[in-house]
Every structure is written in structure tokens, then in C-alpha cells.
Write an enzyme that holds these catalytic residues in place. Structure first.
Site, PDB file in Angstrom:
ATOM      1  CB  SER A 120      -8.154   0.515   5.851  1.00 58.98           C
ATOM      2  OG  SER A 120      -9.125   1.572   6.042  1.00 58.98           O
TER       3      SER A 120
ATOM      4  CE  LYS B 222      -3.884   1.924   2.888  1.00 57.94           C
ATOM      5  NZ  LYS B 222      -4.801   1.701   4.135  1.00 57.94           N
TER       6      LYS B 222
ATOM      7  CB  SER C 194      -7.611   3.585   2.957  1.00 58.92           C
ATOM      8  OG  SER C 194      -6.913   2.869   4.043  1.00 58.92           O
TER       9      SER C 194
END
Length: 582
Positions: A240, A132, A216
Site C-alpha cells: 500500500s 494518509k 491503499s
């Protein structure tokens, strides 16, 4: 010269896309979702060789078995995943950073090391791992979706850290022999269950491009869902990791805070310590999750991250579950089942997934009880305050760097600066949180009186979102995932089925519980959702990662086995064609 944010964003976007080799560019644009809803499976396979398909559709455990035995060259594996990741990005917009050349060079060095020494460099030798875009990687930028962070270190210039500094987990992954090759998309601020920013736009769900990929860690979910990565790392402060894993049919785990190293990663509202963001993996199998967590814990991250607890991988916790299940006469686990938090009810596909997992557990001989914990409404009131301690100052400062606008998904929460909490108010909220955690803990303890096993509930089967996936700009309720963060429990994602429009029909005459519940109910469209992944979460207590993964694997394997025995190669129609299972 002042450069406008649109120009900066376009230059960054173009520079990343230019790193895709010309041979890997799609021959024509992907058809719209109305014509090509699903770009997984055969659709993306058409652009790959048989060897690339074999490599990229092997899970992380299988890859490592082949690379650590020299059956597969690390370079061949890296090239295959770089190619598939490039295709995935062109289909759903899932990458922020591409460093394929560095990855292939790293893989080549691993192959040379193996040829010289006759052994792998570490337990993850040659395993591609995606990250990420919160992780700092040498020679690679970290924007976290902010235009104002382009060309800086977390929005600041002149620190000498730009493209030099690496996060602690990045160092550990390199030590273990992993190959790092891309960083994946996030919503700017990280505070949304959809992935959208002004640099790359919107990241779509590859299984159903009408829907969100989650957030996210949405780019991770979309990339791994397209098998452009065998395993990747995301973060979770309100769901997330779990949301993108669920929306993309993947396994994932939200560990308790302090289990895995977060040191040196970019973040929003850094220093807010009431509800900590945690880092954890997403993958195509439970085995892959166990593989990378075990490997990272051999690096003793507690010696390099002051917030990591000294807890090596505990085989005994996993074995305790297996001993119960394999006991002579059939051992019993005890599950709590939560179908609603009393605030919002789940849409039909999620309710069906709950029924499937409950029936699976019961068919294995385990016990299931209704879960009635302390008020989740009170839990969420405490949790949501933590995200607004600074009144939105951190978020607004990041946007002010470039003058870029907030996406609507962010603006609904952070559009207006609010008064910051005082120290006394923060302390009071921390006291309320601790009291709630204690109350929840004692409720869990009290279940030993009803299970008949001599133990409290072993794990909770629960939804983590009221829908299979969110529709764009319609993620209106986060309560089903956020309670886990508030009590800091371990929670893994279990993929269950696919939405079937012929089964998962609209609830006619439904009476909403409240305005939030009505929004969720009205957002469901069987035709639009058809084919989307449906998943649940398996929740254990604090620091029970080994136990939660063992239980998730047991339930997942049993459901897969039941489908095979019933003659189905896909989990899409467990009720339509195999009603006798339920």
C-alpha cells in the site's frame, strides 16, 4: 433521529470541499479523461503563479534548504502547497481532510520563531507533509473512508479522543518543524490496491485518469503525483505504499516492521500481528525519503512506540554501497532479477521496465542473476490467511455502523463473513510463516556462491504489480507486492518509464499460465494505458532501508543520466528513439 449513510457521506464531503478557498476553486469542471487524460504538469500549472510553481516543483530537500536558511518563508511554502493540493483534489478526489488554515498559522509561527532566534525550529522547518487518513491529528477527524466513523474516534463515541488525540509520528513531525496541512484518501478497510469509498468516491490516477492511483495510500500517491505535496506518509501491509508510488511515478519505501513509529494510528484488524502494517514515506526523490526518515529517527521513536527497534540512521550502511560502487577499477554490486513469480506474468510495459533497469545495472558494471527463491505460491497462501483471521468481523462491524455498502473492490474479498481462525490455527500459520522466512533467508545467503563478489545478492530487481497501474475494479492479483510483507524485507520503488502504445503492444498468441494470469493479460490495452507511469521495486533484506535507498538512487540516477546523454528529456521513448541503449 437516524440519518442515512448517503446523507452523512454527502455532509462530510461537502464540509471538506467547503474548506477550499473560493479563489482556489477551478473555473470550470475538469474535462473527462477522454479529453484530458493527464492533469499533471502544464495542465495543473495553468492555475498557479510562477512563484507557486517554483516552490511546489522543488523536492523536499530543496525546500528544506531554502526554509532553514530563510531564503523562503515557511508561510509562502505552506500557502503554495495548500493551493496546489486544493487543485489536485478537485481534479482527482485525493483529500479526506483539509486543515489549510491551521497549517498556514503554524507556518507563520515558524517564520516568527526564525525572525526572533535566527535559526530554524528543526531539520524539517517549514516542510509541508501530507498524511494518509490513518493518522490522528488534533482538531481533525479520522474516518479512514468509513461513513460510520464520521463524528467518532475510530467508530466509537464518548472516548474523549475525538479531534484531540494525535498519533506518535504526528507529534514527532511537529517537533521537527514540519507543516501538516491535509490528510489523503484511502479505500475503506485499507485492503485494496484502488482508492474508493462512499464519502468521496473514486480517486483517479492524475497521469492517466483512465486508471487507478493505487491503494491503499492512493490519495498520497495522487497528491504527490500532482506535486500537491513534496513528501507524505502512507502505510503498507500488502503493497500500500509501493503500489501508489509506482502508479504515480514516485519514489517510496516500505521499511521493515519496527523501523518507524506506527503507534496511535487507526487501522483495520488492529491486533493482527502476523503480518504487520508498516509506515513509510512517498516522495518525488530518494533524497526526500532519506531526509524525513533520518529526521524521524533523531526523535528516538523506540522510546515512544513499543514496537520500534532502536536503530538510528546508519550512514555506514549507505556508505558501504557507495564504497563498492566507487572502488578503484569499478566495484560490483550483485542483483537478483525477478521477471515473474510463476503465478502471473507481467504486462509488456512492466517487462520493458525490468529490461531497462537490468541493462542500466549491467552498463554500470554490476552483475545480474536470475532470482529463484522458495515458492511464492506457498508464501502467498500463508500471507493471505493473516488478513482473514477474524473472518472479516472487524470490516463488517465498521460497515454496520452506518449501513453503507462495501465497494466492489472490497466486497470481492470481504463480502461474506467467514469462520474465524482458532488460536491453534493462527499459531500454525505463524509457524509456517517463520519457517518460510527462514527458508527465504537461507536461499538469499546461498547466492554468495554465484555472485563472485564474496557477498550474497545485494538487492532484487522485481515488479510490484503485473501492470503499470490497475484499471478500475480490475486489480486481480497482489502476489507481486505481498511476498515482501510476508518476509518483512525493505523495498523501495524506482520509477522507470511511461507506457508507449507503439512499443508496448499486446502479446499476440499469449498462452496464460492460469486463470489469474489470463485476467492480467486480457486487462492490457495499449491505447488505454498510453502515458501511464511504469515502476519497479528494489528489494533488500530486513532493516536494510539505508542500503536499499542508496541502490535505488544509484540506479535511478544512472538511468536518468543515460537518457540525458542520449538526448531525451523524457523517459517515455527509451527504446523507440534510443534502441542502442538496450
Amino acid at each position: 433521529m437516524v440519518v442515512d449513510w448517503q446523507t452523512l457521506a454527502k455532509e462530510k464531503r461537502d464540509s471538506v470541499n467547503a474548506l477550499i478557498p473560493k479563489a482556489w476553486l477551478l473555473p470550470s469542471p475538469v474535462p473527462p479523461a477522454s479529453e484530458q487524460r493527464d492533469v499533471t504538469g502544464k495542465y495543473i500549472q495553468q492555475f498557479l503563479s510562477p512563484a507557486e510553481i517554483e516552490i511546489t516543483e522543488t523536492d523536499a530537500v530543496g525546500i528544506v534548504k531554502n526554509t532553514t536558511s530563510a531564503k523562503w518563508k515557511a508561510r509562502d511554502v505552506a500557502e503554495a502547497f495548500c493551493h496546489r493540493a486544493a487543485l489536485a483534489h478537485q481534479m482527482v478526489n485525493c483529500l479526506h481532510e483539509i486543515f489549510f488554515d491551521a497549517a498556514i498559522a503554524d507556518a507563520q509561527r515558524l517564520d516568527e520563531y526564525y525572525a526572533k532566534h535566527g535559526k530554524p525550529t528543526g531539520p524539517l522547518h517549514g516542510l509541508p507533509v501530507s498524511l494518509k487518513d490513518q493518522f490522528h491529528v488534533k482538531d481533525v477527524e479520522t474516518t479512514m473512508g468509513y461513513v460510520g466513523w464520521i463524528g467518532t474516534f475510530e467508530g466509537k463515541k464518548g472516548l474523549g479522543k475525538e479531534k484531540v488525540f494525535e498519533s506518535e509520528m504526528v507529534t514527532e513531525l511537529r517537533n521537527l518543524g514540519a507543516i501538516l496541512y491535509c490528510k489523503t484518501s484511502v479505500p475503506h478497510t485499507l485492503m485494496a490496491g484502488e482508492t474508493v469509498n462512499n464519502i468521496i468516491g473514486y480517486t483517479w490516477n492524475p497521469k492517466n485518469r483512465n486508471l487507478a492511483c493505487g491503494g491503499s495510500s492512493g490519495g498520497e500517491g495522487a497528491l504527490i503525483g500532482l506535486k500537491g505535496s513534496p513528501v507524505g506518509f502512507g502505510t503498507d501491509i500488502g503493497g500500500s505504499i509501493r503500489i501508489p508510488a509506482a502508479f504515480n511515478g514516485l519514489f517510496g519505501i516500505r521499511p521493515s516492521s519496527g523501523r518507524l513509529p506506527y503507534e496511535g494510528m487507526a487501522n483495520s484488524m488492529d491486533g493482527q500481528n502476523s503480518t504487520l502494517s508498516v509506515v513509510g514515506p512517498l516522495a518525488t526523490s530518494v533524497g526526500a525519503l532519506k531526509l524525513v526518515i533520518k529526521a524521524l529517527l533523531t526523535q528516538e521513536p523506540w522510546l515512544h512506540d513499543p514496537l520500534v527497534a532502536e536503530i538510528p540512521w546508519r550512514d555506514e550502511q549507505e556508505q558501504a554501497v557507495l564504497d563498492i560502487v566507487n572502488a578503484s577499477g569499478g566495484g560490483q554490486l550483485a542483483f537478483g532479477v525477478s521477471k515473474s513469480d510463476g503465478i502471473v506474468n507481467c504486462q509488456p510495459p512492466v517487462r520493458r521496465a525490468i529490461d531497462i533497469v537490468v541493462k542500466t545495472a549491467e552498463k554500470l558494471g554490476h552483475k545480474v542473476f536470475e532470482w529463484n527463491p522458495p515458492s511464492h505460491k506457498r508464501c502467498l497462501e500463508i500471507a493471505f490467511k493473516t488478513w482473514f483471521y477474524d473472518g472479516g468481523a472487524d470490516v463488517h462491524a465498521a460497515f454496520a455502523l452506518s449501513g453503507e455498502p462495501m465497494a466492489s473492490q472490497i466486497k470481492s474479498s470481504y463480502g461474506t463473513l467467514k469462520d474465524q481462525f482458532t488460536a491453534s490455527e493462527i499459531a500454525a500459520n505463524n509457524v509456517a510463516k517463520r519457517a518460510y522466512q527462514k527458508e527465504y533467508m537461507e536461499y538469499w545467503n546461498s547466492t554468495s556462491k554465484i555472485t563472485g563478489t564474496g557477498r550474497p545478492i545485494d538487492a532484487v530487481i522485481a515488479p510490484l504489480a503485473p501492470f503499470a497501474a490497475a484499471r478500475p475494479d480490475m486489480y486481480s492479483y497482489y502476489g507481486l507486492s505481498t511476498w515482501v510483507n510476508m518476509v518483512d524485507y525493505s523495498a523501495a520503488v524506482l520509477p522507470v518509464t511511461l507506457v508507449d502504445k507503439t512499443i508496448d503492444v499486446v502479446d499476440e498468441g499469449y498462452q496464460p499460465l492460469n486463470e489469474q494470469d489470463e485476467k492480467v493479460h486480457l486487462a492490457y490495452d495499449p491505447e488505454l494505458y498510453d502515458g501511464a507511469h511504469v515502476a519497479l521495486q528494489i528489494v533488500g533484506r530486513r532493516f536494510q532501508e539505508e542500503k536499499v535507498l542508496a541502490i535505488t538512487e544509484i540506479l535511478g540516477d544512472a538511468w536518468s543520466r543515460a537518457l540525458r546523454e542520449l538526448g531525451s528529456s523524457t523517459p517515455k521513448h527509451p527504446l523507440k528513439h534510443h534502441a542502442n541503449f538496450l
